[in-house]
Design an enzyme around this catalytic site. Structure first.
Site, PDB file in Angstrom:
ATOM      1  N   LYS A  73       0.890  -1.102  -0.079  1.00  0.00           N
ATOM      2  CA  LYS A  73      -0.007  -0.202   0.086  1.00  0.00           C
ATOM      3  C   LYS A  73       0.655   1.400  -0.106  1.00  0.00           C
ATOM      4  CE  LYS A  73      -1.763   1.601   4.062  1.00  0.00           C
ATOM      5  NZ  LYS A  73      -1.520   2.775   4.343  1.00  0.00           N
ATOM      6  N   ASN A  74       1.860   1.449   0.822  1.00  0.00           N
ATOM      7  CA  ASN A  74       2.703   2.520   1.047  1.00  0.00           C
ATOM      8  C   ASN A  74       3.405   2.718  -0.100  1.00  0.00           C
ATOM      9  OD1 ASN A  74       1.023   3.080   3.282  1.00  0.00           O
ATOM     10  ND2 ASN A  74       2.807   2.525   4.909  1.00  0.00           N
ATOM     11  N   CYS A  86      -4.732   7.491   9.868  1.00  0.00           N
ATOM     12  CA  CYS A  86      -5.011   7.394  11.343  1.00  0.00           C
ATOM     13  C   CYS A  86      -4.402   8.463  12.237  1.00  0.00           C
ATOM     14  CB  CYS A  86      -3.976   6.211  11.683  1.00  0.00           C
ATOM     15  SG  CYS A  86      -4.379   4.490  10.743  1.00  0.00           S
ATOM     16  N   ARG A 106       0.077  14.169  13.849  1.00  0.00           N
ATOM     17  CA  ARG A 106       1.061  13.967  12.839  1.00  0.00           C
ATOM     18  C   ARG A 106       1.465  15.426  11.782  1.00  0.00           C
ATOM     19  NH1 ARG A 106      -1.400   8.416  10.080  1.00  0.00           N
ATOM     20  NH2 ARG A 106       1.257   8.293   9.320  1.00  0.00           N
ATOM     21  N   ASP A 164       5.237  19.737   9.268  1.00  0.00           N
ATOM     22  CA  ASP A 164       6.336  20.806   9.193  1.00  0.00           C
ATOM     23  C   ASP A 164       7.452  20.587   8.514  1.00  0.00           C
ATOM     24  OD1 ASP A 164       6.643  18.837  11.486  1.00  0.00           O
ATOM     25  OD2 ASP A 164       8.521  20.100  11.997  1.00  0.00           O
ATOM     26  N   ASP A 206       4.730   0.296  12.141  1.00  0.00           N
ATOM     27  CA  ASP A 206       3.615  -0.304  11.728  1.00  0.00           C
ATOM     28  C   ASP A 206       3.108  -1.755  12.035  1.00  0.00           C
ATOM     29  OD1 ASP A 206       2.614   2.250  10.539  1.00  0.00           O
ATOM     30  OD2 ASP A 206       3.071   1.422   8.518  1.00  0.00           O
ATOM     31  N   ILE A 262       8.631   6.158  17.042  1.00  0.00           N
ATOM     32  CA  ILE A 262       8.244   6.977  15.645  1.00  0.00           C
ATOM     33  C   ILE A 262       7.261   7.906  15.668  1.00  0.00           C
ATOM     34  CG2 ILE A 262       8.162   6.648  13.282  1.00  0.00           C
ATOM     35  CD1 ILE A 262      10.868   5.733  14.263  1.00  0.00           C
ATOM     36  N   ARG A 309      -8.551  -0.487   5.327  1.00  0.00           N
ATOM     37  CA  ARG A 309      -7.511   0.613   4.471  1.00  0.00           C
ATOM     38  C   ARG A 309      -6.394   0.064   3.938  1.00  0.00           C
ATOM     39  NH1 ARG A 309      -6.233   4.953   7.941  1.00  0.00           N
ATOM     40  NH2 ARG A 309      -4.861   5.495   6.195  1.00  0.00           N
TER      41      ARG A 309
HETATM   42  C1  UD1 Z   1       4.227   6.538   6.841  1.00  0.00           C
HETATM   43  C2  UD1 Z   1       3.176   5.673   6.559  1.00  0.00           C
HETATM   44  C3  UD1 Z   1       2.924   4.886   7.987  1.00  0.00           C
HETATM   45  C4  UD1 Z   1       4.098   4.774   8.866  1.00  0.00           C
HETATM   46  C5  UD1 Z   1       5.096   6.006   8.921  1.00  0.00           C
HETATM   47  C6  UD1 Z   1       6.129   5.573   9.794  1.00  0.00           C
HETATM   48  C7  UD1 Z   1       2.391   6.066   4.487  1.00  0.00           C
HETATM   49  C8  UD1 Z   1       1.177   6.460   3.641  1.00  0.00           C
HETATM   50  N1  UD1 Z   1       2.410   5.967   5.537  1.00  0.00           N
HETATM   51  O1  UD1 Z   1       3.561   7.537   7.226  1.00  0.00           O
HETATM   52  O2  UD1 Z   1       2.272   3.944   7.596  1.00  0.00           O
HETATM   53  O3  UD1 Z   1       3.407   4.475  10.010  1.00  0.00           O
HETATM   54  O4  UD1 Z   1       5.386   6.119   7.520  1.00  0.00           O
HETATM   55  O5  UD1 Z   1       6.917   4.579   9.182  1.00  0.00           O
HETATM   56  O6  UD1 Z   1       3.416   5.753   3.862  1.00  0.00           O
HETATM   57  N2  UD1 Z   1       7.000  14.078  11.459  1.00  0.00           N
HETATM   58  C9  UD1 Z   1       7.059  15.373  11.863  1.00  0.00           C
HETATM   59  N3  UD1 Z   1       6.881  16.207  11.028  1.00  0.00           N
HETATM   60  C10 UD1 Z   1       6.841  16.038   9.524  1.00  0.00           C
HETATM   61  C11 UD1 Z   1       6.637  14.593   9.239  1.00  0.00           C
HETATM   62  C12 UD1 Z   1       6.442  13.531  10.406  1.00  0.00           C
HETATM   63  O7  UD1 Z   1       7.496  15.533  13.119  1.00  0.00           O
HETATM   64  O8  UD1 Z   1       6.838  16.737   8.623  1.00  0.00           O
HETATM   65  C13 UD1 Z   1       7.032  12.995  12.715  1.00  0.00           C
HETATM   66  C14 UD1 Z   1       5.616  12.847  13.351  1.00  0.00           C
HETATM   67  O9  UD1 Z   1       6.037  12.620  14.646  1.00  0.00           O
HETATM   68  C15 UD1 Z   1       5.491  11.496  12.622  1.00  0.00           C
HETATM   69  C16 UD1 Z   1       6.651  10.587  12.389  1.00  0.00           C
HETATM   70  O10 UD1 Z   1       7.622  11.862  11.995  1.00  0.00           O
HETATM   71  O11 UD1 Z   1       4.412  10.726  13.218  1.00  0.00           O
HETATM   72  C17 UD1 Z   1       6.747   9.863  11.327  1.00  0.00           C
HETATM   73  O12 UD1 Z   1       6.096  10.402  10.167  1.00  0.00           O
HETATM   74  P1  UD1 Z   1       6.396   9.949   8.678  1.00  0.00           P
HETATM   75  O13 UD1 Z   1       7.724   9.031   8.688  1.00  0.00           O
HETATM   76  O14 UD1 Z   1       6.394  11.124   7.726  1.00  0.00           O
HETATM   77  O15 UD1 Z   1       5.228   8.981   8.396  1.00  0.00           O
HETATM   78  P2  UD1 Z   1       4.115   9.313   7.329  1.00  0.00           P
HETATM   79  O16 UD1 Z   1       4.500   9.817   5.940  1.00  0.00           O
HETATM   80  O17 UD1 Z   1       2.863  10.006   7.979  1.00  0.00           O
END
Ligand code: UD1
Length: 445
Positions: free
Chosen positions: A22-23, A117, A123, A126, A309, A331, A402
């Site tokens: 999916k991802n 989620c 989440r 920034d 995950d 994470i 999902r």
């Molecule tokens: C993706 C996956 C999700 C997985 C996650 C971590 C998809 C669609 N989703 O989510 O299933 O759980 O990676 O492996 O691929 N953060 C910040 N600022 C940002 C972005 C992230 O602080 O701008 C922090 C947040 O605490 C966040 C964590 O980093 O919870 C992980 O985020 P990120 O790696 O970006 O995960 P997603 O892309 O949301």
């Protein structure tokens, strides 16, 4: 709305084919917005997040045709940036990838706040914003979402992510692919889905090197061309079936998997006493368990560490493991809401902090009614129900749908007693043929 009715205590035996990731499929579908030619995507998983993405992109002028349930023909020639349908954007986290695609194609973006989620810690996006700003866009929020514009167009930039965010890395790759100049993403995410996105874009004529390392280099190209691409297997779906067999006992071979993506999960299963045989050449993993597990300590990490995950599914295993296990979630903040639901089956925690849980194994779980709190938390609920004595019900199945393709069909074929029915039905009237029958004659645990 539908629910799952699961009667636990049956070991799992047989073979299960793992679907596409999916991802990986999500960013690749959004990447098609950058391409005016036709791409054929194979092994796209039949899960709700993909349906939502197809609905978003179709509403924005992208032509998408299902050649089979898992093969899509996609053409982005008529992509209309800044026209995304808010209601669908709010359903999934990956809709944030529209920002990178829109900025890359049109130098402007406007989307509703993405959904997905919803964890207690929030989440933030920034890092995505900072990256776009480094490339020349002015980003801000409005009541309902994000808006951004690069009056002089984007330009290549050096960007450092202070967390190796998957989403930010994807979004910046999308923004940089057609942007003149050289972009460097330092401390980039190294997940297999990042590698897969870069491979797909390079097949289309992009110039992206070092994906899979912490420093990705992108030289902007003026246009992309069509290609045919196969989505790699889903390491989280695979890990979930591996964990399910570990908990129920039995022996199951997963087919169509890349064992190198599963090493952290395999390592922790072995530490719990589960036999795992992986075969890279055959793309299989066989998991065998007598259901007797030992407690472990686990900390989630960015890839190639243990995936966040898979954290809830391992909490389900820890619930029946001998001794006290520890989970440190490093994470995603606040990813323990699902534990309250698991406790209904007798799962025992002996301490919980915001990002740490201590779980003491019990001899047996009992059936209970649970409500899925999120996608992977919902998968953990399916697992405890498969292990528990008696019949459990799990509501909010749409959250599980999902990310899992035909979960009740795949588990039924392995010998589980699981039926999907309408939420208000008190008798499990099956809603689809595929979920009706559990094979008989399998030994009980
Ligand atoms: C993706 C996956 C999700 C997985 C996650 C971590 C998809 C669609 N989703 O989510 O299933 O759980 O990676 O492996 O691929 N953060 C910040 N600022 C940002 C972005 C992230 O602080 O701008 C922090 C947040 O605490 C966040 C964590 O980093 O919870 C992980 O985020 P990120 O790696 O970006 O995960 P997603 O892309 O949301």
């Amino acid at each position: 709305m539908e629910k799952l009715i699961i009667t636990g205590g049956r070991p799992l035996y047989g073979t299960v084919a793992i679907s596409g990731m999916k991802n990986a499929a999500l960013p690749i579908l959004f990447a098609c917005a950058l391409n005016r030619e036709t791409c054929i995507l194979h092994n796209v998983p039949a899960v709700k997040d993909i349906e939502t993405t197809v609905a978003i992109l179709t509403a924005m002028g992208i032509s998408i045709r299902y050649l089979s349930p898992t093969t899509l023909e996609v053409n982005g020639a008529n992509f209309r940036p800044c026209t995304s349908p808010n209601a669908f954007v709010r359903r999934i986290r990956a809709s944030s990838y529209l920002m990178g695609a829109e900025l890359g194609v049109a130098g402007k973006t406007r989307i509703a706040f993405p959904g997905g989620c919803d964890f207690d810690g929030g989440r933030p996006l920034d890092l995505h914003m900072k990256g776009f700003e480094a490339m020349g866009a002015e980003m801000s929020t409005y009541n309902d979402g994000y808006v951004g514009e690069a009056p002089d167009g984007l330009s290549g930039a050096k960007i450092y992510l202070n967390k190796a965010s998957v989403g930010a890395t994807v979004n910046l790759i999308l923004a940089a692919t057609l942007t003149p100049g050289h972009t460097v993403i330092s401390n980039a995410a190294r997940e297999p889905h990042i590698v897969s996105l870069a491979r797909f874009l390079n097949e289309c004529g992009a110039n992206i090197v070092n994906a899979g390392t912490s420093e990705i280099q992108i030289e902007g190209v003026s246009a992309l061309h069509g290609c045919t691409y196969r989505i790699p297997p889903d390491m989280i779906e695979a890990g979930t079936y591996m964990a399910a067999v570990a908990g129920t006992g039995g022996s199951v071979t997963l087919t169509g998997v890349y064992p190198e993506h599963l090493q952290a999960t395999i390592d922790k299963l072995r530490e719990m006493g589960v036999e795992v045989i992986d075969n890279n050449a055959l793309e299989t993993v066989t998991v065998s368990s007598d259901g007797h597990l030992s407690a472990i300590e686990l900390e989630t990490q960015f890839y190639p560490g243990f995936p966040t995950d898979m954290q809830p599914q391992f909490a389900a295993l820890m619930a029946v493991a001998k001794g006290t296990s520890v989970i440190r979630e490093a994470i995603i903040n606040g990813r323990f809401a699902y534990l309250e639901q698991l406790k209904r089956t007798g799962v025992k925690t002996i301490g919980e902090a915001k990002d740490t849980a201590y779980i003491e194994g019990v001899a047996k779980l009992s059936a209970a009614n649970m409500t899925a709190t999120d996608l992977r938390g919902g998968a953990a609920m399916v697992m405890v129900a498969l292990m528990a004595n008696g019949t459990s019900e799990i509501r909010n199945v749409h959250l599980i749908d999902r990310g899992y393709d035909n979960i009740e069909g795949k588990l039924t074929a392995l010998g589980a007693d699981i039926v999907r029915c309408d939420e208000d039905a008190d008798y499990p009237a099956p809603v689809s043929e595929k979920s009706v029958k559990a094979p008989s004659g399998l030994p009980m645990k």
